[in-house]
Structure formats: C-alpha cells, structure tokens
Design an enzyme around this catalytic site. Sequence first.
Site, PDB file in Angstrom:
ATOM      1  N   ASP A   1      37.295  18.344  50.416  1.00 33.42           N
ATOM      2  CA  ASP A   1      35.931  17.888  50.709  1.00 33.42           C
ATOM      3  C   ASP A   1      35.660  17.747  52.206  1.00 33.42           C
ATOM      4  O   ASP A   1      34.506  17.603  52.614  1.00 33.42           O
ATOM      5  CB  ASP A   1      35.662  16.524  50.043  1.00 33.42           C
ATOM      6  CG  ASP A   1      35.830  16.597  48.537  1.00 33.42           C
ATOM      7  OD1 ASP A   1      35.688  17.694  47.979  1.00 33.42           O
ATOM      8  OD2 ASP A   1      36.127  15.555  47.928  1.00 33.42           O
TER       9      ASP A   1
ATOM     10  N   ARG B   1      22.910  13.727  47.316  1.00 37.65           N
ATOM     11  CA  ARG B   1      23.753  13.386  46.155  1.00 37.65           C
ATOM     12  C   ARG B   1      24.949  12.547  46.577  1.00 37.65           C
ATOM     13  O   ARG B   1      25.509  11.822  45.764  1.00 37.65           O
ATOM     14  CB  ARG B   1      24.276  14.674  45.491  1.00 37.65           C
ATOM     15  CG  ARG B   1      23.213  15.431  44.727  1.00 37.65           C
ATOM     16  CD  ARG B   1      23.828  16.546  43.918  1.00 37.65           C
ATOM     17  NE  ARG B   1      25.150  16.157  43.491  1.00 37.65           N
ATOM     18  CZ  ARG B   1      26.222  16.939  43.513  1.00 37.65           C
ATOM     19  NH1 ARG B   1      26.119  18.168  43.912  1.00 37.65           N
ATOM     20  NH2 ARG B   1      27.373  16.488  43.116  1.00 37.65           N
TER      21      ARG B   1
ATOM     22  N   CYS C   1      28.237  20.839  42.143  1.00 36.72           N
ATOM     23  CA  CYS C   1      28.200  21.864  43.193  1.00 36.72           C
ATOM     24  C   CYS C   1      28.859  23.159  42.728  1.00 36.72           C
ATOM     25  O   CYS C   1      29.907  23.121  42.085  1.00 36.72           O
ATOM     26  CB  CYS C   1      28.930  21.359  44.437  1.00 36.72           C
ATOM     27  SG  CYS C   1      28.053  20.095  45.353  1.00 36.72           S
TER      28      CYS C   1
ATOM     29  N   LYS D   1      31.486   7.664  46.537  1.00 33.52           N
ATOM     30  CA  LYS D   1      30.797   8.397  45.469  1.00 33.52           C
ATOM     31  C   LYS D   1      31.753   8.742  44.340  1.00 33.52           C
ATOM     32  O   LYS D   1      31.468   8.487  43.173  1.00 33.52           O
ATOM     33  CB  LYS D   1      30.184   9.691  46.038  1.00 33.52           C
ATOM     34  CG  LYS D   1      29.771  10.684  44.959  1.00 33.52           C
ATOM     35  CD  LYS D   1      29.214  11.977  45.514  1.00 33.52           C
ATOM     36  CE  LYS D   1      30.186  13.105  45.659  1.00 33.52           C
ATOM     37  NZ  LYS D   1      30.532  13.849  44.460  1.00 33.52           N
ATOM     38  N   ASN D   2      32.894   9.330  44.697  1.00 36.35           N
ATOM     39  CA  ASN D   2      33.760   9.856  43.638  1.00 36.35           C
ATOM     40  C   ASN D   2      34.485   8.767  42.841  1.00 36.35           C
ATOM     41  O   ASN D   2      35.054   9.048  41.790  1.00 36.35           O
ATOM     42  CB  ASN D   2      34.743  10.893  44.196  1.00 36.35           C
ATOM     43  CG  ASN D   2      34.011  12.176  44.576  1.00 36.35           C
ATOM     44  OD1 ASN D   2      32.868  12.385  44.162  1.00 36.35           O
ATOM     45  ND2 ASN D   2      34.648  13.025  45.368  1.00 36.35           N
TER      46      ASN D   2
ATOM     47  N   ARG E   1      35.531  25.807  38.270  1.00 35.65           N
ATOM     48  CA  ARG E   1      35.634  24.419  37.832  1.00 35.65           C
ATOM     49  C   ARG E   1      35.696  24.235  36.306  1.00 35.65           C
ATOM     50  O   ARG E   1      34.849  23.564  35.702  1.00 35.65           O
ATOM     51  CB  ARG E   1      34.488  23.580  38.419  1.00 35.65           C
ATOM     52  CG  ARG E   1      34.363  23.737  39.911  1.00 35.65           C
ATOM     53  CD  ARG E   1      33.329  22.831  40.509  1.00 35.65           C
ATOM     54  NE  ARG E   1      33.830  21.486  40.768  1.00 35.65           N
ATOM     55  CZ  ARG E   1      33.098  20.511  41.301  1.00 35.65           C
ATOM     56  NH1 ARG E   1      31.838  20.725  41.610  1.00 35.65           N
ATOM     57  NH2 ARG E   1      33.609  19.321  41.510  1.00 35.65           N
TER      58      ARG E   1
HETATM   59  N1  EPU Z   1      40.767  22.434  37.393  1.00 33.75           N
HETATM   60  C1  EPU Z   1      41.105  23.241  36.337  1.00 33.75           C
HETATM   61  N2  EPU Z   1      40.992  22.728  35.079  1.00 33.75           N
HETATM   62  C2  EPU Z   1      40.561  21.472  34.828  1.00 33.75           C
HETATM   63  C3  EPU Z   1      40.228  20.645  35.917  1.00 33.75           C
HETATM   64  C4  EPU Z   1      40.329  21.153  37.200  1.00 33.75           C
HETATM   65  O1  EPU Z   1      41.492  24.389  36.508  1.00 33.75           O
HETATM   66  O2  EPU Z   1      40.475  21.076  33.665  1.00 33.75           O
HETATM   67  C5  EPU Z   1      40.850  22.972  38.760  1.00 33.75           C
HETATM   68  C6  EPU Z   1      39.443  23.058  39.371  1.00 33.75           C
HETATM   69  O3  EPU Z   1      38.778  24.249  39.001  1.00 33.75           O
HETATM   70  C7  EPU Z   1      39.736  22.982  40.845  1.00 33.75           C
HETATM   71  C8  EPU Z   1      40.957  22.068  40.900  1.00 33.75           C
HETATM   72  O4  EPU Z   1      41.525  22.074  39.585  1.00 33.75           O
HETATM   73  O5  EPU Z   1      40.087  24.251  41.307  1.00 33.75           O
HETATM   74  C9  EPU Z   1      40.645  20.639  41.318  1.00 33.75           C
HETATM   75  O6  EPU Z   1      39.800  20.034  40.392  1.00 33.75           O
HETATM   76  P1  EPU Z   1      39.754  18.477  40.148  1.00 33.75           P
HETATM   77  O7  EPU Z   1      39.651  18.265  38.683  1.00 33.75           O
HETATM   78  O8  EPU Z   1      40.832  17.784  40.885  1.00 33.75           O
HETATM   79  O9  EPU Z   1      38.381  18.128  40.819  1.00 33.75           O
HETATM   80  P2  EPU Z   1      37.116  17.446  40.171  1.00 33.75           P
HETATM   81  O10 EPU Z   1      37.521  16.241  39.400  1.00 33.75           O
HETATM   82  O11 EPU Z   1      36.242  18.453  39.542  1.00 33.75           O
HETATM   83  C10 EPU Z   1      36.847  15.801  42.185  1.00 33.75           C
HETATM   84  C11 EPU Z   1      35.729  15.459  43.106  1.00 33.75           C
HETATM   85  C12 EPU Z   1      35.490  16.615  44.058  1.00 33.75           C
HETATM   86  C13 EPU Z   1      36.771  16.884  44.827  1.00 33.75           C
HETATM   87  C14 EPU Z   1      37.927  17.133  43.857  1.00 33.75           C
HETATM   88  C15 EPU Z   1      39.256  17.328  44.556  1.00 33.75           C
HETATM   89  C16 EPU Z   1      34.356  14.070  41.702  1.00 33.75           C
HETATM   90  C17 EPU Z   1      33.098  13.898  40.940  1.00 33.75           C
HETATM   91  N3  EPU Z   1      34.529  15.228  42.321  1.00 33.75           N
HETATM   92  O12 EPU Z   1      36.389  16.953  41.481  1.00 33.75           O
HETATM   93  O13 EPU Z   1      34.493  16.183  44.953  1.00 33.75           O
HETATM   94  O14 EPU Z   1      36.598  18.031  45.622  1.00 33.75           O
HETATM   95  O15 EPU Z   1      38.029  16.035  42.931  1.00 33.75           O
HETATM   96  O16 EPU Z   1      39.572  16.216  45.297  1.00 33.75           O
HETATM   97  O17 EPU Z   1      35.169  13.170  41.778  1.00 33.75           O
HETATM   98  C18 EPU Z   1      32.753  16.408  46.483  1.00 33.75           C
HETATM   99  O18 EPU Z   1      32.739  15.159  46.560  1.00 33.75           O
HETATM  100  O19 EPU Z   1      32.110  17.150  47.267  1.00 33.75           O
HETATM  101  C19 EPU Z   1      33.567  17.039  45.445  1.00 33.75           C
HETATM  102  C20 EPU Z   1      33.418  18.304  45.084  1.00 33.75           C
END
Ligand code: EPU
Length: 417
Positions: free
Chosen positions: A304, A396, A116, A22-23, A121
């Site tokens: 995750d 999802r 979610c 998915k990701n 975030r």
């Molecule tokens: N963060 C910030 N600022 C930013 C971006 C992130 O403070 O500009 C913080 C977030 O708030 C969080 C941490 O950094 O506390 C990690 O965020 P990251 O950007 O790495 O995660 P993401 O891109 O929002 C993806 C996956 C998530 C997975 C995370 C960590 C997707 C669509 N989502 O999220 O997947 O948990 O990386 O590996 O790729 C899931 O599949 O259930 C899921 C939530």
Amino acid sequence: MKVLEIEGGKTLSGTIRISGAKNSAVALIPAAILSDEEVTICNIPEITDTEALCEILKYLGADVQRASESIVIKSSKITNQEIPASLSKKLRASYYFMGALLGKYGRVKMRFPGGCSIGSRPINLHLKGFEALGATITEKGNCYVVEADELHGAEIYLDFASVGATINIMLASVKAKGTTIIDNAAKEPEIVNVATLLNNMGAKITGAGTSTIKIRGVEKLGSCFHEVIPDRIEAGTYIILGACCGDNLKVDNIIPEHVEALTSKLKEAGVPLKIGTDYVLVSKPKKAKAVHVRTQTYPGFPTDLQQPLSVFLTQCEGKSKVEETIYENRFMHIPYLNQMGADIRIKNQTATIVGPTELVGSNVVATDLRAGASLVIAALLGKGKSKITNVEHILRGYEQIVEKLTNVGANIKEREI
Ligand code: EPU
C-alpha cells in the site's frame, strides 16, 4: 464528480494527526455483529469505506449510533439476509460480513465484493477456510451461499498469508465448536487489532501477530469497548510527503514500529527523520540517493505504500527499483507520474525510477486509492497547478485529507464538478 485542485511547490510544516486505521476499522465494524450486545468502537475514521459498512449494518437491521469518532453497534435485531450488490460492491471489505454472518448464523449469502482494481484479488483462501470449518459453498453467477449445520474447529494452512482470509476465518471460527488453528496466518497489525476486539467481546484467540493463530470457540460474545489502531498507511503516506516537501513535518499519533519498513528505507535514502514514541518528524533532504524496495507481507515493505514512495524516488539520485509482489496491477499511477515529468519504466512487476527529475502540475486521474494518494503527493511536490479526478477513490481511505494538508500549508481544494 469530485476533483482536487492543487497548487504545488509549497514547503509543508506543522502537524498531521493520523486517524484510525481503515483496514482495521473495516473489519471491526462487521466483527461487532457477532455479539447481540452493545459494542463500542472508538477512533473509527470518517471515510466513505466505513460509511458504506455502516449502511450495510443498518440494512441488516443493526442499531448504529455514531458520535464523532466512536460508533456504537447493537446487533440483537439484525436479520440474516442477502446484502444487495449495490452495497457490497462499494468496497472490498464487505466480504468480512461473510465470516461474521457465517459465524453468527451458520449461513450467509453474498455477492463478490468490490474494491480497488489492483489485481484479480480472488477469495479462494477465505472459502477454503470456511469449508475446513464445515461449511458447504455454492457459487452461482458471482453469488456465494456458504452454509453449515454446525461450524467446527479445524487446522487451516493458508497458501498465502492473506490479511482478508485470516480475518474472515477468525470471524467464522470464533463461535465454532472446538479449536481452530490458522497456520501461515497474516501478521499485519490490523489482524492483532481485530483479535483484540474479539477477545474483548469474550473470544479466546491467541497468537495474533504471529503466523499461527489459535481460536478456541466460545458460545457467546458480549459487550465491549475497543479502539482502532492508528492508520499505518495514512501515516506512511504523510511521512513520504514530508520527505518530498516537508520542513519538520510532524506525523503524529502513530505507532512508529508499524511504519519501520518505510522509515528505515527513507533513512537509507538519506531522509532526516526523528522518530519519537508516537510521532515521526520528517524533512525533505538536500540530496537523496536511490533505493530498492520489494513489497512483502508485514513486517516487510507494504504494497500500500509503494505507490506513494515511487513519487519520493523520482527525487532521488540514481536508479531506484520498486518490485510489487502482492498485486499484479498496482502501477497505474506511473503513466501519470511520467506525464508530470518522472522517468519511470515498468517491466513485468518492477518499476525502475531514474532521478532526480522535476515534476510539474498536470491533469491526472486517481485510478485507485493509493494511486490517488501518490498523485496528491506528486501534485504537492510539483511546480504549478494539478487537477486530480476520480477523487472518490482517495476519500475511501484518507480522512479529512484536504483539511489535514491545508493545515500544514498546502494549497489544495476539493471541488464538485
Ligand atoms: N489472495 C488470494 N486468494 C485469497 C486472498 C488473497 O490469492 O483468497 C491474494 C490476493 O489476490 C493478493 C494477495 O493474496 O494478491 C494479498 O491479499 P490479501 O488477502 O492479503 O489482501 P486483502 O485482504 O484483499 C488487505 C488490505 C489491502 C492491502 C492488503 C495487503 C483491506 C480491506 N485491504 O487486502 O489494502 O493491500 O491487505 O496488505 O484490509 C489498501 O488499503 O489500499 C489496500 C488495498
């Protein structure tokens, strides 16, 4: 509204074939619009998150053809218009259209993404990256306008190795003038998969999978054929399920290295595992011992999988601890596990799980995707009937979950109520 009805207590055996990640898929689909030519991506999972992105593609005017697991995207006729909030709020990953549209047109207008509710975030690191590439950002009532006369290469240090920011900066910089370097980049396998797609389209990206990624801007991206990697989180979820109620449950079509943080923890707890070249064979242990996990960025233990793992830990002897370091609000499944008979206490960002405890079926709510997955495992493990509501969250991210579980002997039904 959809519900899952599960009769637990069955031993599961047979094979579960893992779908495309998915990701990865949710970033690859927006990335495809950077080319005007045909981009074919195979092994795209049929889940509501990828459907939602295809809706956005169609709204923008792309030609999208879906044939079983592949998708062919042609973006020569798209127009750079604001994606309606009704579409962008369906999923977090809609924010990859920010980087992709900015990279293609030098301008994008978009609302804050959905996804979610597992923490605040923010997207400050994405925006910091866009600014470093020469864009100006105007925010009005949750709507961002990001625009640049010309995007140019830059050296960008990420304060946190964010998956989303790393991908979005790659998308925005791939056609920028000059070279971009992302320091403290995320190293997740999904980053490598996205960089590989872009390189197949003609980009010049090196270092993906390490903490320094170098992107040399190119003028044009072309056509390509690409494959989504297997979903390591789906794989991990079913491996944990096997540790809870499996008898030689085979989790197939995986890259074992991608789930090593999990498999080594399960081994430490005493779970019998056979790790093949592209599968893991897992059975419920006679006895398992408590272990501690702390979520980290890849290759550490993935956030995750901490929710699904917590179900297995209710079966381990002693006191296990799960420390969540990535999100502030990822323990929403715990009250439901306690309702089913678990003994779990949360203090700050750590859940302490005392086991073993017997779980019994109950009526529970999937508050987010992985909380939902953990409740499915708990319901399959527990004695008696469970009903899980808010199943939309689970759909999802898990392709054909009911079919896959039924095939290995689970008693699970999806109903519309
Ligand atoms: N963060 C910030 N600022 C930013 C971006 C992130 O403070 O500009 C913080 C977030 O708030 C969080 C941490 O950094 O506390 C990690 O965020 P990251 O950007 O790495 O995660 P993401 O891109 O929002 C993806 C996956 C998530 C997975 C995370 C960590 C997707 C669509 N989502 O999220 O997947 O948990 O990386 O590996 O790729 C899931 O599949 O259930 C899921 C939530």
